[in-house]
Design an enzyme around this catalytic site. Structure first.
Site, mmCIF file in Angstrom:
data_model
loop_
_atom_site.group_PDB
_atom_site.id
_atom_site.type_symbol
_atom_site.label_atom_id
_atom_site.label_comp_id
_atom_site.label_asym_id
_atom_site.label_seq_id
_atom_site.Cartn_x
_atom_site.Cartn_y
_atom_site.Cartn_z
ATOM 1 C CE LYS A 5 -2.002 -1.148 3.832
ATOM 2 N NZ LYS A 5 -1.380 -2.283 4.312
ATOM 3 N NE ARG B 253 -3.916 -0.998 10.499
ATOM 4 C CZ ARG B 253 -2.877 -0.428 9.787
ATOM 5 N NH1 ARG B 253 -3.024 0.783 9.196
ATOM 6 N NH2 ARG B 253 -2.020 -1.254 9.556
ATOM 7 N NE ARG C 100 8.119 -2.449 6.072
ATOM 8 C CZ ARG C 100 6.703 -2.565 6.048
ATOM 9 N NH1 ARG C 100 5.844 -1.683 4.982
ATOM 10 N NH2 ARG C 100 6.396 -2.890 7.343
ATOM 11 N NE ARG D 222 6.806 -0.265 9.859
ATOM 12 C CZ ARG D 222 5.670 -0.473 9.396
ATOM 13 N NH1 ARG D 222 5.436 0.091 8.043
ATOM 14 N NH2 ARG D 222 4.883 -0.994 9.926
ATOM 15 N NE ARG E 98 2.315 -4.609 11.056
ATOM 16 C CZ ARG E 98 3.513 -4.467 10.378
ATOM 17 N NH1 ARG E 98 4.485 -5.025 10.902
ATOM 18 N NH2 ARG E 98 3.353 -3.898 9.311
HETATM 19 P P1 AP5 Z 1 4.844 -1.459 1.483
HETATM 20 O O1 AP5 Z 1 4.652 -0.736 0.538
HETATM 21 O O2 AP5 Z 1 5.698 -0.952 2.854
HETATM 22 O O3 AP5 Z 1 3.616 -2.207 2.358
HETATM 23 P P2 AP5 Z 1 2.582 -1.807 3.080
HETATM 24 O O4 AP5 Z 1 1.227 -2.351 2.679
HETATM 25 O O5 AP5 Z 1 2.341 -0.339 3.048
HETATM 26 O O6 AP5 Z 1 2.749 -2.371 4.572
HETATM 27 P P3 AP5 Z 1 2.846 -1.728 6.037
HETATM 28 O O7 AP5 Z 1 3.442 -2.818 7.031
HETATM 29 O O8 AP5 Z 1 3.257 -0.223 6.048
HETATM 30 O O9 AP5 Z 1 1.265 -1.774 6.544
HETATM 31 P P4 AP5 Z 1 0.778 -1.884 7.846
HETATM 32 O O10 AP5 Z 1 -0.765 -1.480 7.275
HETATM 33 O O11 AP5 Z 1 1.134 -3.083 8.845
HETATM 34 O O12 AP5 Z 1 1.476 -0.747 8.404
HETATM 35 P P5 AP5 Z 1 1.229 1.094 8.981
HETATM 36 O O13 AP5 Z 1 2.461 1.642 8.987
HETATM 37 O O14 AP5 Z 1 0.090 1.412 8.586
HETATM 38 O O15 AP5 Z 1 5.771 -2.779 1.061
HETATM 39 C C1 AP5 Z 1 6.137 -3.776 2.103
HETATM 40 C C2 AP5 Z 1 7.775 -4.213 1.274
HETATM 41 O O16 AP5 Z 1 7.289 -5.001 0.126
HETATM 42 C C3 AP5 Z 1 8.623 -3.083 1.077
HETATM 43 O O17 AP5 Z 1 9.854 -3.566 1.214
HETATM 44 C C4 AP5 Z 1 8.440 -2.833 -0.600
HETATM 45 O O18 AP5 Z 1 9.547 -2.477 -1.104
HETATM 46 C C5 AP5 Z 1 7.997 -4.299 -0.829
HETATM 47 N N1 AP5 Z 1 7.117 -4.387 -2.090
HETATM 48 C C6 AP5 Z 1 6.099 -3.744 -1.953
HETATM 49 N N2 AP5 Z 1 5.295 -3.611 -3.333
HETATM 50 C C7 AP5 Z 1 5.795 -4.879 -3.888
HETATM 51 C C8 AP5 Z 1 5.650 -5.958 -5.029
HETATM 52 N N3 AP5 Z 1 4.839 -5.380 -5.762
HETATM 53 N N4 AP5 Z 1 6.521 -6.774 -5.499
HETATM 54 C C9 AP5 Z 1 7.624 -7.054 -4.440
HETATM 55 N N5 AP5 Z 1 7.995 -6.417 -3.389
HETATM 56 C C10 AP5 Z 1 7.064 -5.267 -3.127
HETATM 57 O O19 AP5 Z 1 0.907 0.586 10.657
HETATM 58 C C11 AP5 Z 1 1.749 0.256 11.626
HETATM 59 C C12 AP5 Z 1 1.077 0.247 13.007
HETATM 60 O O20 AP5 Z 1 0.546 1.679 13.154
HETATM 61 C C13 AP5 Z 1 0.043 -0.855 13.068
HETATM 62 O O21 AP5 Z 1 0.356 -2.101 13.393
HETATM 63 C C14 AP5 Z 1 -1.163 0.028 14.288
HETATM 64 O O22 AP5 Z 1 -0.522 -0.061 15.547
HETATM 65 C C15 AP5 Z 1 -0.753 1.684 13.885
HETATM 66 N N6 AP5 Z 1 -1.925 2.097 13.032
HETATM 67 C C16 AP5 Z 1 -1.841 2.650 11.862
HETATM 68 N N7 AP5 Z 1 -2.832 2.879 11.242
HETATM 69 C C17 AP5 Z 1 -3.939 2.910 12.094
HETATM 70 C C18 AP5 Z 1 -5.223 2.997 12.478
HETATM 71 N N8 AP5 Z 1 -6.000 3.351 11.358
HETATM 72 N N9 AP5 Z 1 -5.766 2.713 13.481
HETATM 73 C C19 AP5 Z 1 -5.116 2.136 14.642
HETATM 74 N N10 AP5 Z 1 -3.822 1.941 14.682
HETATM 75 C C20 AP5 Z 1 -3.230 2.186 13.324
#
Ligand code: AP5
Length: 224
Positions: free
Chosen positions: A19, A94, A132, A165, A176
């Site tokens: 994403k 979420r 990552r 991270r 997660r």
């Molecule tokens: P990447 O693009 O980083 O993936 P992502 O879907 O953004 O993954 P996240 O882990 O950041 O999502 P998340 O939802 O768990 O974390 P968030 O920060 O929102 O890609 C991943 C890897 O794959 C990278 O290395 C990339 O290079 C590679 N890649 C990408 N596309 C590819 C492809 N097509 N082919 C090959 N490789 C590829 O949330 C973290 C924490 O914050 C949560 O656990 C929670 O505690 C809190 N939080 C965040 N939002 C909320 C909310 N709305 N409510 C409550 N708590 C929240």
């Protein structure tokens, strides 16, 4: 009261499904800012704000940060000037409470425009998250195998240091994923019922995922 329609794209999908990677690409193509709740929490944590310290305990455990603070933070972010044309929401909503709150926030602007669902198997998620690396300075995202920086450990964009991270440890990733299936996956039905859901095969290479996204966005009237 403003009634002009704006473009709000909601990215749904498990952790590590790509994403953030796609949001950064589309941000440039569409001229819409990426609003990533995870990045906002990490920014606050880096700056040792009260919000950052509160969020840390939840993030480290792989749990959701409480709705009250998360919704307030998003409301504040969306009210800023750069969101006047709309935004790409990455990581919000979420759960159902957050989705309802978002609908209320966006009601004056025509609501959510489209919800692409990033579909990948859990094994791919684990593989992507374990490799990552993120720039400590500008937030650019890399993968040691699929999208490596030119020089290991150094950001191509700004020369900053790359790090892994805290919540990308295997035990936290498992939690997660569980939280995603339990709390976020029900939103698939929520947006499907509104005619906004578009499934994307996110296991493809990055450029193919971008092409698939642009095709579904065009279907919903969002053109590059
Ligand atoms: P990447 O693009 O980083 O993936 P992502 O879907 O953004 O993954 P996240 O882990 O950041 O999502 P998340 O939802 O768990 O974390 P968030 O920060 O929102 O890609 C991943 C890897 O794959 C990278 O290395 C990339 O290079 C590679 N890649 C990408 N596309 C590819 C492809 N097509 N082919 C090959 N490789 C590829 O949330 C973290 C924490 O914050 C949560 O656990 C929670 O505690 C809190 N939080 C965040 N939002 C909320 C909310 N709305 N409510 C409550 N708590 C929240």
């Amino acid at each position: 009261m403003a009634t002009k329609a704006r473009t709000f794209i909601v990215f749904l999908g498990p952790p590590g499904s790509g994403k953030g990677t796609q949001a950064k690409i589309l941000e440039k193509k569409l001229g819409l800012p990426q609003v990533a709740t995870g990045d906002l929490f990490r920014y606050n944590l880096k700056n040792k704000t009260e919000l950052g310290l509160l969020a840390k305990s939840y993030m480290d455990a792989g749990e959701l940060v409480p709705d009250e603070v998360t919704i307030r933070m998003v409301e504040d972010r969306l009210s800023r000037e750069d969101c006047a044309p709309g935004a790409i929401l990455d990581g919000f909503p979420r759960n159902l409470q957050q989705a309802v709150a978002l609908d209320q926030m966006l009601a004056p602007y025509g609501g959510v425009t489209v919800t692409p669902l990033f579909q990948v198997d859990d094994e791919v998620v684990v593989e992507r998250i374990s490799g990552r690396r993120i720039c400590r300075n500008c937030g650019a995202v890399y993968h040691v195998q699929f999208n490596p920086p030119k020089q290991p450990g150094v950001c191509d964009v700004c020369g900053g240091e790359l790090y892994q991270r805290e919540d990308d440890r295997p035990e936290t990733v498992k939690r997660r994923l569980y939280v995603y299936y339990k709390q976020t996956a029900p939103l698939i039905g929520y947006y499907f019922a509104k005619g906004l859901l578009e499934e994307i095969d996110a296991s493809q290479p990055v450029d193919q995922v971008t092409a698939a996204l642009l095709a579904v966005l065009a279907k919903h009237g969002v053109a590059v």
